[in-house]
Design a protein around this motif. Structure first.
Motif, PDB file in Angstrom:
ATOM      1  N   VAL A   1      -3.829   5.945  -4.904  1.00  0.00           N
ATOM      2  CA  VAL A   1      -3.283   5.205  -6.480  1.00  0.00           C
ATOM      3  C   VAL A   1      -4.395   5.155  -7.064  1.00  0.00           C
ATOM      4  CG1 VAL A   1      -2.361   3.290  -7.288  1.00  0.00           C
ATOM      5  CG2 VAL A   1      -1.345   4.015  -5.248  1.00  0.00           C
TER       6      VAL A   1
ATOM      7  N   VAL B   1      -5.795   3.314 -10.555  1.00  0.00           N
ATOM      8  CA  VAL B   1      -5.631   2.574 -11.364  1.00  0.00           C
ATOM      9  C   VAL B   1      -6.366   2.465 -12.535  1.00  0.00           C
ATOM     10  CG1 VAL B   1      -5.570  -0.096 -11.931  1.00  0.00           C
ATOM     11  CG2 VAL B   1      -4.387   0.745  -9.794  1.00  0.00           C
TER      12      VAL B   1
ATOM     13  N   ASN C   1      -1.762  -2.141  -4.122  1.00  0.00           N
ATOM     14  CA  ASN C   1      -3.007  -1.931  -3.704  1.00  0.00           C
ATOM     15  C   ASN C   1      -3.494  -0.543  -4.335  1.00  0.00           C
ATOM     16  OD1 ASN C   1      -3.498  -4.053  -1.885  1.00  0.00           O
ATOM     17  ND2 ASN C   1      -2.360  -3.341  -0.282  1.00  0.00           N
ATOM     18  N   ARG C   2      -4.906  -0.264  -4.528  1.00  0.00           N
ATOM     19  CA  ARG C   2      -5.320   0.690  -5.119  1.00  0.00           C
ATOM     20  C   ARG C   2      -6.415   1.521  -4.131  1.00  0.00           C
ATOM     21  NH1 ARG C   2      -6.435  -3.139  -8.961  1.00  0.00           N
ATOM     22  NH2 ARG C   2      -4.073  -3.319  -8.941  1.00  0.00           N
ATOM     23  N   THR C   3      -6.289   2.871  -4.597  1.00  0.00           N
ATOM     24  CA  THR C   3      -7.423   3.925  -3.954  1.00  0.00           C
ATOM     25  C   THR C   3      -8.786   3.547  -4.452  1.00  0.00           C
ATOM     26  OG1 THR C   3      -5.705   5.295  -3.057  1.00  0.00           O
ATOM     27  CG2 THR C   3      -8.043   5.820  -3.066  1.00  0.00           C
TER      28      THR C   3
ATOM     29  N   GLU D   1     -10.344   2.265  -8.606  1.00  0.00           N
ATOM     30  CA  GLU D   1     -10.189   1.626  -9.996  1.00  0.00           C
ATOM     31  C   GLU D   1     -10.986   2.390 -11.167  1.00  0.00           C
ATOM     32  OE1 GLU D   1      -8.874  -2.765  -8.857  1.00  0.00           O
ATOM     33  OE2 GLU D   1     -11.039  -2.471  -9.262  1.00  0.00           O
TER      34      GLU D   1
ATOM     35  N   SER E   1      -1.579   4.557 -12.167  1.00  0.00           N
ATOM     36  CA  SER E   1      -1.080   3.439 -12.768  1.00  0.00           C
ATOM     37  C   SER E   1      -1.795   3.274 -14.082  1.00  0.00           C
ATOM     38  CB  SER E   1      -1.374   2.219 -11.557  1.00  0.00           C
ATOM     39  OG  SER E   1      -0.800   0.898 -12.343  1.00  0.00           O
TER      40      SER E   1
ATOM     41  N   THR F   1       0.742  -1.249  -0.255  1.00  0.00           N
ATOM     42  CA  THR F   1       0.207   0.076  -0.069  1.00  0.00           C
ATOM     43  C   THR F   1       0.845   1.237  -0.035  1.00  0.00           C
ATOM     44  OG1 THR F   1      -1.642  -1.061   1.255  1.00  0.00           O
ATOM     45  CG2 THR F   1      -1.836   1.203   1.198  1.00  0.00           C
TER      46      THR F   1
ATOM     47  N   ARG G   1       5.041  -3.256 -10.755  1.00  0.00           N
ATOM     48  CA  ARG G   1       4.335  -1.946 -10.491  1.00  0.00           C
ATOM     49  C   ARG G   1       4.868  -1.324  -9.078  1.00  0.00           C
ATOM     50  NH1 ARG G   1       2.626  -3.336 -14.889  1.00  0.00           N
ATOM     51  NH2 ARG G   1       0.790  -2.436 -15.945  1.00  0.00           N
TER      52      ARG G   1
END
Length: 331
Positions: A49, A51, A156-158, A160, A146, A44, A128
């Motif tokens: 982030v 994506v 991990n992403r905030t 998508e 990303s 994280t 990544r």
């Protein structure tokens, strides 16, 4: 008929690949679940982030959306950076910082196009997480975008964002190799936002998916000379309207339709997506003006081209997209 054509024509013979499709679908689902269950490690970042990706192979319009996000988020006070795989790139180091002076061979065509258009800090790597860490170590980025990382669950992403080609859709809606999907259509239930590039969300998505979907159109901008950087609008074009059109993108016909809408008569020369050009590729029997995509132009630094241009395109997002984006980021 090629495999890609078969996917989008729902050819019956593809059912022979159903056992492999079921195997691929099962592996993809189990892989994602292992990350969600903590059985595979994920990292994280200390910043948000975003994506941007898709569930199908081939181009859907992610790069114009990434450029739009970079420019919009800067206006909101963020300092965005971008990470990307750098498809077919051969960088001297890994991870690798892409600059405007990089070559397409080193950086990949899409990352180089994004950097030359926006001058955003951008790092490529198949890993990544490694790319994100280097970006944070050496820049003041406070948000990471990303590019094409929807299936890279180690990061991990905030939120998508899934991009869909609204014209081609999902083909026969089957996973590889029977169809064009990297993950089942149901994967869209879990993304935060869906962007439909052309076409209609209602004809492609179920009700719950369509509720978080927004339209995107690619608006043609200036035509830029490869030899002099001179920029003119289509209305200012004083040359021959019959042109050689070059496109090495996921859906070359889309580029041809755009040129026709601008009043050109294109002779389309299609190449595989991410094709690296040689001089012979761009030597045509008819000595006409040549217009290519911006993504293809960055791969032609080493080729002497006269009367050759690339067409800039800008993403235009449907009403409410920016509001939803800000709401999700503030969450």
């Amino acid at each position: 008929m090629g495999l890609e054509q078969a996917w989008y024509r729902s050819s019956r013979w593809l059912c022979l690949l159903r056992p492999l499709e079921l195997l691929f679908r099962g592996i993809a689902t189990r892989r994602r679940q292992r990350y969600r269950d903590g059985l595979k490690p994920s990292w994280t970042a200390p910043v948000p982030v975003i994506v941007v990706g898709n569930i199908s192979v081939g181009g859907t319009g992610k790069s114009p959306l990434v450029i739009w996000l970079v420019e919009y988020l800067r206006q909101q006070g963020y300092k965005p950076g971008v990470i990307s795989r750098g498809y077919r790139a051969t960088p001297p180091t890994n991870p690798y910082f892409v600059t405007s002076d990089s070559t397409a061979a080193e950086a990949g065509d899409e990352p180089l196009m994004i950097v030359r258009r926006t001058h955003v800090p951008l790092v490529i790597s198949p890993d990544r997480v490694a790319a994100a860490k280097l970006l944070l170590e050496q820049t003041g980025c406070d948000l990471i975008i990303s590019d094409d990382g929807l299936q890279h669950y180690a990061l991990n992403r905030t939120l998508e964002i899934a991009v869909i080609d609204g014209v081609r859709g999902f083909g026969n809606r089957r996973c590889l190799p029977e169809g064009p999907l990297r993950e089942p259509v149901e994967r869209l239930n879990d993304v935060d936002l869906i962007v439909v590039n052309g076409g209609s969300a209602e004809t492609l998505l179920d009700t719950s998916q369509a509720a978080k979907a927004f339209s995107m159109t690619l608006q043609p901008g200036h035509l830029v000379s490869l030899s002099s950087d001179t920029a003119v609008s289509a209305d200012q074009w004083s040359g021959c309207r019959q042109v050689n059109a070059v496109a090495a993108i996921g859906n070359p016909e889309r580029f041809s339709h755009t040129l026709k809408a601008l009043g050109f008569t294109p002779e389309l020369h299609s190449f595989p997506d991410h094709h690296h050009f040689s001089q012979s590729d761009l030597s045509f029997e008819q000595q006409l003006p040549l217009i290519m995509t911006e993504k293809d132009a960055v791969k032609c630094d080493h080729i002497a081209l006269e009367n050759s241009w690339y067409l800039q395109v800008d993403a235009a997002l449907g009403e409410g997209f920016s509001v939803s984006l800000e709401r999700l980021l503030s969450r």
